[in-house]
Design an enzyme around this catalytic site. Structure first.
Site, PDB file in Angstrom:
ATOM      1  N   VAL A  13       0.825  -1.191   0.000  1.00  0.00           N
ATOM      2  CA  VAL A  13       0.000   0.000   0.000  1.00  0.00           C
ATOM      3  C   VAL A  13       0.867   1.252   0.000  1.00  0.00           C
ATOM      4  CG1 VAL A  13      -0.184   0.031   2.534  1.00  0.00           C
ATOM      5  CG2 VAL A  13      -1.944   1.134   1.153  1.00  0.00           C
ATOM      6  N   ASP A  15       2.767   2.466  -2.254  1.00  0.00           N
ATOM      7  CA  ASP A  15       4.062   2.402  -2.949  1.00  0.00           C
ATOM      8  C   ASP A  15       4.056   3.219  -4.242  1.00  0.00           C
ATOM      9  OD1 ASP A  15       5.370   0.919  -1.088  1.00  0.00           O
ATOM     10  OD2 ASP A  15       5.239  -0.991  -2.142  1.00  0.00           O
ATOM     11  N   PRO A  91      -4.993  -2.984  -5.972  1.00  0.00           N
ATOM     12  CA  PRO A  91      -4.813  -2.435  -4.623  1.00  0.00           C
ATOM     13  C   PRO A  91      -3.652  -3.085  -3.884  1.00  0.00           C
ATOM     14  CG  PRO A  91      -6.695  -3.919  -4.671  1.00  0.00           C
ATOM     15  CD  PRO A  91      -6.235  -3.777  -6.085  1.00  0.00           C
ATOM     16  N   LYS A 145      10.005   6.250  -5.563  1.00  0.00           N
ATOM     17  CA  LYS A 145      10.316   7.297  -4.579  1.00  0.00           C
ATOM     18  C   LYS A 145      11.821   7.477  -4.398  1.00  0.00           C
ATOM     19  CE  LYS A 145       5.962   6.399  -2.148  1.00  0.00           C
ATOM     20  NZ  LYS A 145       5.272   6.233  -0.863  1.00  0.00           N
ATOM     21  N   GLY A 444     -30.026 -31.092  14.461  1.00  0.00           N
ATOM     22  CA  GLY A 444     -30.543 -30.175  15.475  1.00  0.00           C
ATOM     23  C   GLY A 444     -29.574 -30.077  16.634  1.00  0.00           C
ATOM     24  N   SER A 446     -27.868 -30.277  20.432  1.00  0.00           N
ATOM     25  CA  SER A 446     -27.776 -31.323  21.445  1.00  0.00           C
ATOM     26  C   SER A 446     -28.955 -31.174  22.403  1.00  0.00           C
ATOM     27  CB  SER A 446     -26.460 -31.182  22.224  1.00  0.00           C
ATOM     28  OG  SER A 446     -26.391 -32.127  23.256  1.00  0.00           O
ATOM     29  N   LYS A 450     -33.144 -35.601  18.848  1.00  0.00           N
ATOM     30  CA  LYS A 450     -32.850 -36.282  17.583  1.00  0.00           C
ATOM     31  C   LYS A 450     -32.781 -37.795  17.757  1.00  0.00           C
ATOM     32  CE  LYS A 450     -28.972 -34.198  16.979  1.00  0.00           C
ATOM     33  NZ  LYS A 450     -29.021 -33.484  18.268  1.00  0.00           N
ATOM     34  N   SER A 518     -24.558 -32.089  13.240  1.00  0.00           N
ATOM     35  CA  SER A 518     -24.163 -31.566  11.915  1.00  0.00           C
ATOM     36  C   SER A 518     -24.478 -30.070  11.798  1.00  0.00           C
ATOM     37  CB  SER A 518     -24.827 -32.356  10.787  1.00  0.00           C
ATOM     38  OG  SER A 518     -26.201 -32.543  10.978  1.00  0.00           O
TER      39      SER A 518
END
Length: 607
Positions: A13, A15, A91, A145, A444, A446, A450, A518
């Site tokens: 950035v 430069d 960029p 520069k 679902g 814990s 399920k 899951s």
């Protein structure tokens, strides 16, 4: 016709990338009068106290002008007496590295700016690595520069030495160092009088004369984009020739099938031609009918890989970290196929180039990974065929590009494995059992119910005469998956293994019930992909967290609240709600037997 050079400007950035190209356009008289006037007016309220701010020619976004930085890639087209150019000004901020990678993917040459007062920075090294990763072979390091260090020759030579070391480390092929001052115009379009010790050419002169014709790819390669079938008398296969040459009457091979045919006709647009070469669009007709569709590849005089596994180098661009077991859509040439990260072999330290062991990869990091594809796909090493060896990975939930990468090599084990077909297949087994094999995927929190619900549903199905198997989360982790923990990558692998087991049991004709938290959408999507959409029923047990925590049969929530259990779903690890589950039920509103009856009733349309 003038040759075309496509190049990119990059580096850390501030430069001076935008200023360099802006000054080049200004000094080379490549601006219209109104553009020049607008530049002078805009500069009066710029950051240079009224002096011309050449970066404004490239930085067009309001945010770019306010902050004095480049955010998006700015493309500029210009022509000199010797050559035509397309430049991508990219960029420098680490936050916008993905934008820089997009610009690098199209370029033949990279102009990397280095601030002479600061030297080579981390982002300079990162951009150089990305450019090399994208196949760029020609590099110009513009030491910018120079006016800030009083055009010091010794400092330039020290920086040039550091750049040569970096070039060896990255195996950069052709490197040129040029001292410049983007704001003052030294060595940008004309040789500078302030640096009489520099005996090289200006940046623009170098770009005008460099030869970048280095296409050494072997053989003819054309990925098929579209099958053209306007009527029953015509069938043509359309695409762009990526390398090589082919003529009417020559024999070609179609991959992945390996079938061969002769080229009957070639059309460039609506004109018939005898020969087609690299870079040209073509409609190809063959002397016989072959099953060809989008994603197939037509080749001659070269061998590509047809396999389902390879090792690749990735630039990870997603805000979410990459872990093993995650699956994506992989786009390579005209092919789009589901893919899974099997193993993260290591990541590359941007500063040292060392290979660092890693289980996860974060944004803007470069890593080498083993990738498995859902089916055999046509590809090649990036070093051999650029288009057939580069790809992007797309998040299956957000459709965002998560990574770009290049293929290092095929994995040999994938070539030595073939799915063994058996005489007693799924259809025969399911017909014998008089049922449709399915996987009922209960998900679902814990404590949502399920396991209890899946157990009750299985009993009802058994009474009805169905053949079933219940896979419970705890039971599986005590056996098959006892080596897995609860980190994100282990959870992904846990679900992948369960999906593979469920698929095998479906092949045996069984109805499989799985009870697993899951928590991640991507993992459930991956399971659905493995098992097959037509055999997968997602059942969301939607009991609220408050109720689950009240039940807390195993005391897990209490431990998680104390901090004794890290990565516990719902407390310190997220649960991503299913967006469109096939069946949803809150066990807080039903007795377990009533809930099971409801689920079985809903299953009628699937079973």
């Amino acid at each position: 016709m003038k040759s075309l050079l496509k190049f990119i400007t990059c580096g850390s950035v501030d430069d001076g990338k935008s200023t360099l190209i802006g000054h080049m356009l200004y000094d080379a008289k490549l601006l219209f009068a109104d553009q020049e006037q607008a530049l002078k007016l805009d500069s009066k309220i710029g950051s240079r106290n009224g002096a011309i701010d050449y970066s404004l020619l490239l930085d067009g976004l309001m945010a770019e002008r306010e902050q004095g930085i480049t955010i998006d890639v700015a493309y500029r087209y210009f022509t000199t007496d010797k050559r035509s150019f397309i430049v991508a000004d990219t960029p420098g901020h680490e936050e916008y590295t993905r934008n820089m990678a997009v610009g690098a993917s199209f370029a033949d040459l990279a102009v990397i700016l280095v601030d002479a007062s600061l030297g080579i920075l981390v982002q300079t090294r990162r951009h150089a690595r990305i450019c090399a990763l994208m196949g760029i072979r020609h590099f110009v390091f513009a030491i910018n520069k120079m006016d800030l260090i009083n055009y010091d020759k010794e400092k330039f030579l020290c920086l040039e030495k550091d750049i040569r070391k970096l070039s060896v480390e990255l195996n950069l092929e052709k490197v040129k160092c040029i001292p410049v001052s983007a704001t003052e115009g030294d060595n940008v379009t004309e040789k500078s009088e302030n640096m009489p010790w520099y005996d090289g050419e200006s940046l623009l002169n170098y770009l005008e004369n460099i030869d970048i014709e280095t296409n050494d790819e072997v053989g003819f390669v054309m990925p098929v984009q579209r099958v053209c079938r306007p009527d029953r008398t015509f069938r043509g296969y359309q695409g762009e020739v990526e390398s090589g040459i082919v003529s009417v009457g020559e024999e070609i091979t179609v991959l992945p099938s390996g079938e061969k045919a002769l080229v009957r006709a070639l059309l460039n647009g609506d004109s018939k031609v005898d020969t087609i070469i690299s870079g040209m669009p073509v409609t190809m007709q063959l002397d016989r009918e072959i099953d060809i569709s989008r994603g197939c590849v037509v080749v001659k005089g070269t061998e590509l890989h047809v396999s389902s596994m390879f090792t690749a180098t990735l630039l990870w661009m997603d805000d979410k970290k990459l872990v093993e077991g995650r699956n994506f859509l992989l786009k390579l040439a005209t092919q789009r196929v589901p893919a899974t990260i099997m193993k993260i072999k290591y990541k590359v330290d941007v500063n040292s180039g060392n290979h660092v062991p890693a289980r996860s990869i974060f944004k803007n990091e470069i890593a080498v990974c083993d990738i498995a594809l859902a089916k055999k796909t046509v590809f090649d090493k990036f070093a051999s065929h650029r288009v057939m060896g580069e790809f992007i990975m797309i998040d299956r939930i957000s459709n965002m590009t998560s990574a770009c990468g290049v293929i290092d090599h095929s994995l040999r084990r994938s070539d030595n494995l073939t799915w063994q077909k058996t005489d007693l297949d799924r259809e025969i087994r399911s017909a014998k059992m008089n049922q449709k094999p399915m996987t009922l995927w209960f998900t679902g929190l814990s404590g949502a119910g399920k396991s209890s619900l899946a157990n009750a549903v299985e009993k009802i199905l058994s009474v009805r005469g169905n053949y079933t198997m219940l896979l419970d989360g705890d039971n599986v982790r005590l056996g098959l998956n006892k080596n897995l923990g609860f980190e994100e990558d282990d959870r992904a692998e846990n679900i992948r293994r369960i999906a593979e087991v469920a698929k095998l049991m479906n092949d045996a004709g069984l109805i499989v019930l799985t009870s697993f938290i899951s928590p991640y959408k991507s993992d459930r999507r991956n399971a659905k992909e493995i098992i097959g959409e037509e055999s997968f029923v997602e059942i969301y047990v939607s009991t609220p967290l408050e109720e689950c925590e009240k039940r807390d049969v195993k005391g897990l929530y209490k431990k998680a609240r104390k901090g004794d259990i890290p990565n516990f779903t719902g407390i310190n690890s997220p649960y991503e709600l299913p967006e469109n589950p096939d069946i949803a039920i809150d066990t807080n509103n039903f007795a377990i037997e009533e809930a099971a009856e409801y689920v079985v009733k809903e299953l009628e349309r699937y079973l």
